[in-house]
Design an enzyme around this catalytic site. Structure first.
Site, short mmCIF file in Angstrom:
data_model
loop_
_atom_site.label_atom_id
_atom_site.label_comp_id
_atom_site.label_asym_id
_atom_site.label_seq_id
_atom_site.Cartn_x
_atom_site.Cartn_y
_atom_site.Cartn_z
N ILE A 33 0.87 -1.18 0.00
CA ILE A 33 0.00 0.00 0.00
C ILE A 33 0.90 1.22 0.00
O ILE A 33 1.78 1.35 0.87
CB ILE A 33 -0.90 0.05 1.26
N GLY A 60 0.12 8.32 -1.46
CA GLY A 60 0.70 9.38 -2.29
C GLY A 60 0.89 8.91 -3.72
O GLY A 60 1.86 8.21 -4.03
N GLY A 61 -0.05 9.30 -4.58
CA GLY A 61 0.01 8.84 -5.97
C GLY A 61 0.73 9.80 -6.89
O GLY A 61 0.58 9.71 -8.11
N ASN A 65 4.30 12.03 -8.32
CA ASN A 65 5.45 11.61 -9.13
C ASN A 65 6.46 10.75 -8.35
O ASN A 65 7.01 9.80 -8.89
CB ASN A 65 6.15 12.84 -9.71
N ILE A 66 6.71 11.10 -7.08
CA ILE A 66 7.63 10.30 -6.27
C ILE A 66 7.03 8.92 -6.01
O ILE A 66 7.70 7.90 -6.11
CB ILE A 66 7.92 10.98 -4.91
N ARG A 87 4.72 7.23 -7.79
CA ARG A 87 4.68 6.40 -9.00
C ARG A 87 6.08 6.18 -9.57
O ARG A 87 6.38 5.10 -10.07
CB ARG A 87 3.80 7.06 -10.07
N GLY A 88 6.92 7.22 -9.50
CA GLY A 88 8.18 7.17 -10.22
C GLY A 88 9.38 6.72 -9.42
O GLY A 88 10.48 6.60 -9.96
N LYS A 137 22.68 12.71 3.23
CA LYS A 137 21.81 12.98 2.09
C LYS A 137 21.10 14.32 2.25
O LYS A 137 21.12 15.17 1.36
CB LYS A 137 20.79 11.85 1.95
#
Length: 386
Positions: A5, A8-9, A11-12, A14-15, A211
């Site tokens: 699950i 947050g759909g 760009n991060i 999905r990508g 980072k």
């Protein structure tokens, strides 16, 4: 085949996270509250990820996913969590409190013996701990301790502005890093998820701070100096010798903290910095300074990419002048179209005294060795607009 699950759909989601969960063999269920986005994911059987590097582009096809709207179908999301193997999120640190209740309900509904893995993939230090704290307010302690394993992570991948009419497809940097602590799994005596993209480590702190205080600090410094200089992209900004020099000075200071605090060698950190500068200089990413600079209130907050390292340097008696310059530039990122935080920043600087603004923006104590230096920069920026 397992089930993941992901909250947050965007760009991060999905990508980056979605790509690697898909490659690990999981069915991915994207959860979001944006109606159009959820409908689009539900109606699109596949999307493409294009990895961008100076060597060219490589495209991957992503399938085997579904989508749910947690606003209108919360009960369905709860049931998905109840039978899932892993929950991840990329929603922004300030949204974690809003996804916690449904995760808590999902944990309460679980009756599987294997604990649920929870990893918050956010640009923030120990974001999974933050999420856990919000979940703890919504359920019993034994539910959390018996039914979930919470692991912090450090993520690193640049997702630039996307071309118009790109749909669900995502253009993304080829380079990536996803480091997750494995100690919580060892302590529970369970195996961590088999995701080949994840680098599992015993001690995460050095990776997180290196980072955040190199990639994110350097990226944002470039954006704020570039914005003031009228540059459109990060690559354009770094082609300006003066901006590039300022970025290097900032990263020299954060490097001194990382070397001093975590025992990373000077040579290793130098190579890391050089790699970061090379990555964000990539003109093929077409990464806009306004995208990178957005949300200045969050980026100026206590444990973030500027005040975080500068405060620790001040506490150690080490140099932080270049970071002060970057903080001053961030304070000038005001009233940028499409960015509400930049408008709120302008309002705070206009309506509050320098002392009030400094305390509200940075959350520094007035007796902190960094406070007076930031206060001076706040005053400078306030006086410019009078």
């Amino acid at each position: 085949m397992g089930k993941a699950i992901h909250f947050g759909g965007g760009n991060i989601g999905r990508g980056f996270v979605g790509e690697f969960l898909h490659e690990a063999g999981y069915e991915v269920v994207f959860v979001d509250v944006v109606d159009d986005l959820i409908t689009s994911i539900q109606n699109t059987p596949s999307y493409e990820i294009t990895e961008i590097s100076e060597d060219g582009e490589k495209t991957k096809k992503i399938t085997n996913y579904r989508a749910l709207n947690s606003k209108s179908h919360e009960a369905d999301v709860v049931q998905e969590i109840a039978t899932a193997d892993i929950v991840t999120c990329a929603v922004g640190p300030r949204v974690l409190q809003f996804i916690a209740p449904v995760i808590a309900k999902g944990l309460e509904s679980r009756n599987v013996s294997t604990p649920l893995t929870v990893i918050a993939c956010e640009n923030a230090i120990n974001a999974t701990d933050t999420l856990r704290g919000h979940i703890e307010k919504k359920t019993k302690p034994e539910i959390i301790s018996e039914r979930a394993v919470f692991a912090n992570c450090a993520i690193d991948r640049i997702v630039p502005n996307q071309p118009p009419n790109n749909g669900l497809n995502v253009r993304i940097e080829k380079y990536w890093e996803w480091v997750v602590e494995q100690t919580p799994f060892k302590e529970k005596g369970v195996a961590h998820p088999n995701v080949s993209a994840i680098h599992w480590v015993d001690k995460l702190d050095p990776y997180i701070e290196r980072k955040l205080f190199t990639v994110n600090t350097g990226h944002a410094t470039t954006a704020y100096y570039g914005h003031l200089a009228g540059k459109k992209t990060i690559a354009d900004a770094l082609h300006d010798p003066k901006i590039r020099e300022n970025v290097h000075k900032v990263l020299d200071e954060t490097a001194s903290l990382i070397i001093n605090k975590h025992g990373i060698s000077e040579q290793e950190q130098k190579e890391y910095v050089d790699k970061i500068i090379s990555r964000i200089s990539n003109p093929y990413l077409e990464d806009g300074v306004e995208r990178v600079g957005r949300a200045p209130l969050r980026k100026l907050s206590r444990n973030e990419r500027f005040i975080g390292p500068a405060s620790q340097l001040a506490e150690r008696g080490l140099k932080f002048d270049a970071l002060l310059g970057a903080i001053e530039q961030a304070l000038r990122f005001q009233n940028v179209e499409g960015d509400e935080e930049s408008k709120e920043l302008a309002k705070i600087l206009k309506e509050k005294t320098a002392e009030e603004a400094t305390s509200e923006l940075t959350e520094l104590e007035k007796d902190h060795p960094l406070y007076s230096h930031v206060l001076e920069r706040v005053r400078t920026v306030q006086q410019e607009s009078k």
